[in-house]
Every structure is written in C-alpha cells, then in structure tokens.
Design a protein around this motif. Sequence first.
Motif, mmCIF file in Angstrom:
data_model
loop_
_atom_site.group_PDB
_atom_site.id
_atom_site.type_symbol
_atom_site.label_atom_id
_atom_site.label_comp_id
_atom_site.label_asym_id
_atom_site.label_seq_id
_atom_site.Cartn_x
_atom_site.Cartn_y
_atom_site.Cartn_z
ATOM 1 N N TRP A 99 -10.638 -5.790 -4.328
ATOM 2 C CA TRP A 99 -11.428 -5.155 -5.373
ATOM 3 C C TRP A 99 -12.862 -4.876 -4.945
ATOM 4 C CZ3 TRP A 99 -10.424 -3.134 -10.137
ATOM 5 C CH2 TRP A 99 -9.129 -3.293 -10.624
ATOM 6 N N LYS A 100 -13.256 -5.277 -3.718
ATOM 7 C CA LYS A 100 -14.652 -5.077 -3.301
ATOM 8 C C LYS A 100 -15.060 -3.607 -3.349
ATOM 9 C CE LYS A 100 -13.807 -5.001 1.666
ATOM 10 N NZ LYS A 100 -13.928 -5.724 2.916
ATOM 11 N N TRP A 107 -7.963 -9.626 -5.592
ATOM 12 C CA TRP A 107 -6.967 -8.738 -4.990
ATOM 13 C C TRP A 107 -5.907 -8.415 -6.031
ATOM 14 C CZ3 TRP A 107 -6.982 -7.498 0.346
ATOM 15 C CH2 TRP A 107 -7.981 -8.141 1.093
ATOM 16 N N SER A 108 -5.373 -7.201 -5.978
ATOM 17 C CA SER A 108 -4.307 -6.796 -6.903
ATOM 18 C C SER A 108 -3.349 -5.851 -6.208
ATOM 19 C CB SER A 108 -4.888 -6.063 -8.117
ATOM 20 O OG SER A 108 -5.650 -6.906 -8.921
ATOM 21 N N PRO A 109 -2.113 -5.776 -6.729
ATOM 22 C CA PRO A 109 -1.178 -4.791 -6.184
ATOM 23 C C PRO A 109 -1.611 -3.389 -6.583
ATOM 24 C CG PRO A 109 -0.216 -5.897 -8.083
ATOM 25 C CD PRO A 109 -1.526 -6.567 -7.806
ATOM 26 N N GLY A 110 -1.352 -2.456 -5.682
ATOM 27 C CA GLY A 110 -1.710 -1.082 -5.980
ATOM 28 C C GLY A 110 -1.097 -0.105 -4.997
ATOM 29 N N LEU A 111 -1.404 1.144 -5.194
ATOM 30 C CA LEU A 111 -0.960 2.238 -4.338
ATOM 31 C C LEU A 111 -2.197 2.989 -3.861
ATOM 32 C CD1 LEU A 111 1.856 3.713 -6.624
ATOM 33 C CD2 LEU A 111 2.163 2.198 -4.660
ATOM 34 N N GLU A 131 -1.015 -1.734 -13.445
ATOM 35 C CA GLU A 131 -1.365 -2.246 -14.774
ATOM 36 C C GLU A 131 -0.458 -3.422 -15.124
ATOM 37 O OE1 GLU A 131 -3.673 -1.273 -16.983
ATOM 38 O OE2 GLU A 131 -4.452 0.410 -15.866
ATOM 39 N N PRO A 132 -0.934 -4.403 -15.826
ATOM 40 C CA PRO A 132 -2.290 -4.602 -16.312
ATOM 41 C C PRO A 132 -3.191 -5.154 -15.198
ATOM 42 C CG PRO A 132 -0.898 -6.382 -17.091
ATOM 43 C CD PRO A 132 -0.029 -5.444 -16.316
ATOM 44 N N MET A 133 -4.249 -4.442 -14.900
ATOM 45 C CA MET A 133 -5.110 -4.739 -13.755
ATOM 46 C C MET A 133 -5.651 -6.166 -13.763
ATOM 47 S SD MET A 133 -7.478 -1.376 -13.462
ATOM 48 C CE MET A 133 -6.800 0.241 -13.661
ATOM 49 N N ASP A 134 -6.257 -6.567 -14.866
ATOM 50 C CA ASP A 134 -6.907 -7.879 -14.905
ATOM 51 C C ASP A 134 -5.906 -9.023 -14.793
ATOM 52 O OD1 ASP A 134 -9.441 -6.774 -15.057
ATOM 53 O OD2 ASP A 134 -9.416 -6.713 -17.245
ATOM 54 N N GLU A 135 -4.761 -8.911 -15.437
ATOM 55 C CA GLU A 135 -3.771 -9.982 -15.404
ATOM 56 C C GLU A 135 -3.119 -10.130 -14.028
ATOM 57 O OE1 GLU A 135 -4.073 -7.779 -17.793
ATOM 58 O OE2 GLU A 135 -4.100 -8.816 -19.706
ATOM 59 N N GLU A 140 -6.811 -14.258 -3.773
ATOM 60 C CA GLU A 140 -6.552 -13.805 -2.401
ATOM 61 C C GLU A 140 -5.168 -13.186 -2.346
ATOM 62 O OE1 GLU A 140 -5.183 -17.670 0.019
ATOM 63 O OE2 GLU A 140 -7.240 -17.749 -0.722
ATOM 64 N N PRO A 141 -4.956 -12.289 -1.379
ATOM 65 C CA PRO A 141 -3.646 -11.613 -1.299
ATOM 66 C C PRO A 141 -2.556 -12.605 -0.904
ATOM 67 C CG PRO A 141 -4.938 -11.083 0.631
ATOM 68 C CD PRO A 141 -5.833 -11.878 -0.280
ATOM 69 N N PRO A 142 -1.313 -12.348 -1.335
ATOM 70 C CA PRO A 142 -0.211 -13.231 -0.950
ATOM 71 C C PRO A 142 0.016 -13.210 0.554
ATOM 72 C CG PRO A 142 0.585 -11.390 -2.288
ATOM 73 C CD PRO A 142 -0.879 -11.239 -2.160
ATOM 74 N N ARG A 143 0.404 -14.338 1.093
ATOM 75 C CA ARG A 143 0.719 -14.415 2.532
ATOM 76 C C ARG A 143 2.056 -13.768 2.792
ATOM 77 N NH1 ARG A 143 -2.537 -18.737 5.061
ATOM 78 N NH2 ARG A 143 -3.754 -19.601 3.339
#
Length: 144
Positions: A99-100, A107-111, A131-135, A140-143
């Motif tokens: 998210w920086k 960190w979040s999942p995205g495209l 979505e939902p972004m905040d939830e 940190e990203p999953p290993r």
Amino acid sequence: MKKAASLILFMLMASPALAQDMLGKYCVLTESEWSECIELNTGGACRIVTEVWEATDGSGPRKDYDRKETTCSYEVRGGQVLLTHHGVTEALKADFYDWKEELLDGWSPGLKPVEPRAEKSVLSSRVYWKEPMDELRVSEPPRR
C-alpha cells in the motif's frame, strides 16, 4: 506416464479453484471525482465500471455524473488475469501489493496491469485492490 497424467489432472482441477479465488470486485483507490472497478464474475464474464463527476462543495449530489460500463471476458492463466474487451486483451498480474504507493501501510490482494500495456488500454496503470480493501489488508504479504 502415470505421474504425468496425475500432474495434468491436478493442474486441470486446480484451475477452476484459482479462478474461483479471483472472483470479486477490484477497484483503484482514488481521491475524488472518479472511480474505476473491474468485476470478475463466474463463467469468465466481467465488466469494467468507470465513474466520473465534477467536484462539488460539501456532500451534495454529484454534478455531471457519468457512468460507463464495458463488458469483457477473462481467463486466469498462472498468476495473471487475461482480460479481453473490444477485441483487446490486457494482462493483469494477480498478487499481494504494498500500500506504500497509496501512502498507507500493509499489503492486500490486487490486480495490476502488466507492462507494456495494450495500445488501446482502458485500464488505469495503478493497482486494482480487491474489495473489501480494508478488511483484506494485512501487515505483510503471505509467504510463498
């Protein structure tokens, strides 16, 4: 030979599961006056929804509101989503993004569109956050 057949069968069975995980709505984080989302639905159907409006004072109704929907199709191939609209195919990388870029933590999942982008791209070059972004945001990203 049996091992190769088992591996191919496993890969075929895993593909729908991966596509199932990709279902949902992905949106670009915007400050104001516009929004854009990609909606991935079952069966490979999708749509891109773009909304634009004029800035307003306060929280009144949006002025000069324009909503555009583009129908599309998609397929999941490895770690990418291949999205096709108006005869143009665009590749988006499915991953966990930092998210920086948005000046936020986590960190979040995205495209995110893969570079170089299609000549007739209708997509933003930014991350489309699931979505939902905040939830869905994690520290940190999953290993892998």
